[in-house]
Design an enzyme around this catalytic site. Structure first.
Site, PDB file in Angstrom:
ATOM      1  N   ASP A   1       0.854  -1.184   0.000  1.00  0.00           N
ATOM      2  CA  ASP A   1       0.000   0.000   0.000  1.00  0.00           C
ATOM      3  C   ASP A   1       0.894   1.239   0.000  1.00  0.00           C
ATOM      4  OD1 ASP A   1       0.929   0.175   2.595  1.00  0.00           O
ATOM      5  OD2 ASP A   1      -0.953  -0.407   3.521  1.00  0.00           O
TER       6      ASP A   1
ATOM      7  N   ASP B   1      -7.544  -7.783   0.956  1.00  0.00           N
ATOM      8  CA  ASP B   1      -6.565  -7.902   2.041  1.00  0.00           C
ATOM      9  C   ASP B   1      -7.232  -7.433   3.322  1.00  0.00           C
ATOM     10  OD1 ASP B   1      -5.180  -5.209   3.327  1.00  0.00           O
ATOM     11  OD2 ASP B   1      -6.175  -4.817   1.413  1.00  0.00           O
TER      12      ASP B   1
END
EC number: 2.4.2.29
Length: 379
Positions: free
Chosen positions: A91, A266
Site C-alpha cells: 500500500d 486484504d
C-alpha cells in the site's frame, strides 16, 4: 515485470482469473495476508505459504519508518529482506497517514506529520511513496491517495477525491520517471457518493493503470453503503484489469465483494482476530477463551485441513489462550489464515463450476442468515 491478468470465467458478476507475475501466478479471487512490518505476525514465510497464500501485502509507511529504505536496499528488496519470494503488493502509506489523525496535516503537496516512532517531523508525498515502493521491489505498487473519512459531506468527499486524482497523476508520472518495471494500481475514492465514484473512475481510467482498487470503504460506513458503492463502481472498471477491494474484511465481506466483481482482498482480520482468540469456522466464529471450550476435545473445524485442526483440540487451544502462551496465537493464526484461503479456494471452485449462487446460499445457510440482496434485486 508487467503482470498479465487473464479473466478465465464469469458466473454472474463473480470473476475467475489469474494474475501472472515473474515471481508466480496468483489465482483469483485471492486474499492477501497482511505483513505490516515485513512479517505476517508470528508466522514464517513457509508457514504462510502452507496456508495457501499466494501473494502478501506489505506496508510502505511502516517499512519506511522502520527499518528504512537504506536497510531494505542492503538486502536487495522486501522479498529478500523477509524471505518471501512470491509476489508482494504494497500500500502507498495513504491509509496510515489518514489514521494518524491529529498528528498530521494534509496539503496539496503531500502530508506533514510527526513520526509516531520518535516524534520527528517528516513529510510524505506521491513522489516519495513511489520511490519507497520501488526500493521495496513491490510487484504491485499503489498510488498515493487520501482515504476519504466517514462520515464526510458531499463537498468534503469531492475535495478529497479530486486531490486523490491529482496525486494519482503525480504517482503515475513519477512511477514512469523512475522506470519501475513493475505494476501500478489506481485507487477509486469518493466516499459513499456514487456520482463522485463515477468521476474518480473516469479520471483514473484516463490516466491508465495496471489494475484498479476501490478504496475508502470499510471505514465505518454501513454495510449497505459499502455494497451499494461496490455494485455501482465495479461495472465501470475495465473488464481486462484486476479489481482490488482494500482493507476488507470479514468472510461475509469477501463473498459480497466477489458477488459484485472484486478479484483481490486484504485485511488484518484473520491474524488480529486469531491473537484475540476469535477463530473463523464453517458455521461462523468460535471465541476460544470461552469456558465452554475448556473440556471440548474436538478440533476447531471438522472441515478444516490446517495444521492446527489436524493436531489440536479446542480444549488445548483454550488452555494456551488462558495462559497467554505464544503458541496459542501462532496456532490460531495458522487456522484463521487457512480458513480464509479455503474460503477463496471454495469460491474459485464454485465459479469454475457455474454454481456460485448456490455456494453463496449455502455459505449463509451455515450461518443461519439470509443472503443480502443485490441492488438489482431490490429494484
Amino acid at each position: 515485470m508487467k503482470l498479465k491478468f487473464e479473466l478465465k470465467k464469469k458466473n454472474g458478476n463473480a470473476r475467475r482469473g489469474q494474475l501472472i507475475f515473474e515471481r508466480g501466478t496468483v489465482q483469483t479471487p485471492a486474499f492477501m495476508p497482511v505483513g505490516t512490518y515485513g512479517t505476517v505476525k508470528g508466522m514464517t514465510p513457509e508457514e504462510v505459504k502452507e496456508t495457501g497464500a499466494q501473494i502478501l501485502l506489505g506496508n510502505t509507511f511502516h517499512l519506511w519508518l522502520r527499518p528504512g529504505q537504506e536497510v531494505m536496499k542492503m538486502h536487495g528488496d522486501l522479498h529478500d529482506f523477509m524471505n518471501w519470494q512470491g509476489p508482494i503488493l504494497t500500500d502507498s502509506g495513504g491509509f496510515q497517514v489518514f489514521s494518524l489523525g491529529d498528528i498530521r496535516k494534509i496539503t496539496e503537496e503531500g502530508v506533514h506529520f510527526r513520526n509516531p516512532v520518535n516524534g520527528d517531523k517528516i513529510f510524505m508525498d506521491a513522489e516519495k511513496s513511489m520511490e519507497i515502493q520501488k526500493d521495496l521491489g513491490s510487484d504491485i505498487v499503489m498510488i498515493f491517495d487520501e482515504c476519504t473519512p466517514y462520515p464526510a459531506t458531499h463537498d468534503e468527499a469531492k475535495k478529497s477525491m479530486e486531490m486523490s486524482l491529482r496525486w494519482a497523476k503525480r504517482s503515475r508520472d513519477h512511477f514512469d520517471k523512475l522506470e519501475n518495471p513493475n505494476n501500478l494500481f489506481g485507487i477509486v475514492q469518493g466516499g459513499v457518493y456514487e456520482d463522485l465514484r463515477d468521476v474518480s473512475v473516469k479520471g483514473l481510467t484516463e490516466i491508465g493503470f495496471d489494475g484498479y482498487a476501490v478504496g475508502g470503504l470499510a471505514v465505518g460506513e454501513p454495510k449497505e453503503d459499502m455494497h451499494r458503492v461496490l455494485e455501482h463502481t465495479c461495472p465501470q472498471l475495465p473488464e481486462d484489469k484486476p479489481r482490488y477491494l482494500m482493507g476488507v474484511g470479514k468472510p461475509e465481506d469477501l463473498v459480497e465483494g466477489v458477488r459484485r466483481g472484486i478479484d483481490m482482498f486484504d485485511c488484518v482480520m484473520p491474524t488480529r482476530n486469531a491473537r484475540n482468540g476469535h477463530l473463523f469456522v464453517t458455521g461462523g466464529v468460535i471465541k476460544i477463551r470461552n469456558a465452554a471450550h475448556k473440556t471440548d476435545t474436538t478440533p476447531l473445524d471438522l472441515h478444516c485441513d490446517c495444521y492446527t485442526c489436524k493436531n489440536y483440540s479446542k480444549s488445548y487451544l483454550h488452555h494456551l489462550d488462558r495462559c497467554n502462551e505464544i503458541l496459542g496465537a501462532r496456532l490460531n493464526t495458522i487456522h484463521n489464515l487457512r480458513y480464509y484461503q479455503r474460503l477463496m479456494e471454495s469460491i474459485r471452485k464454485a465459479i469454475d463450476e457455474d454454481r456460485f449462487d448456490q455456494f453463496v446460499a449455502e455459505f449463509y445457510a451455515r450461518r443461519n442468515r439470509e443472503v443480502p440482496p443485490l441492488q438489482k434485486d431490490k429494484a
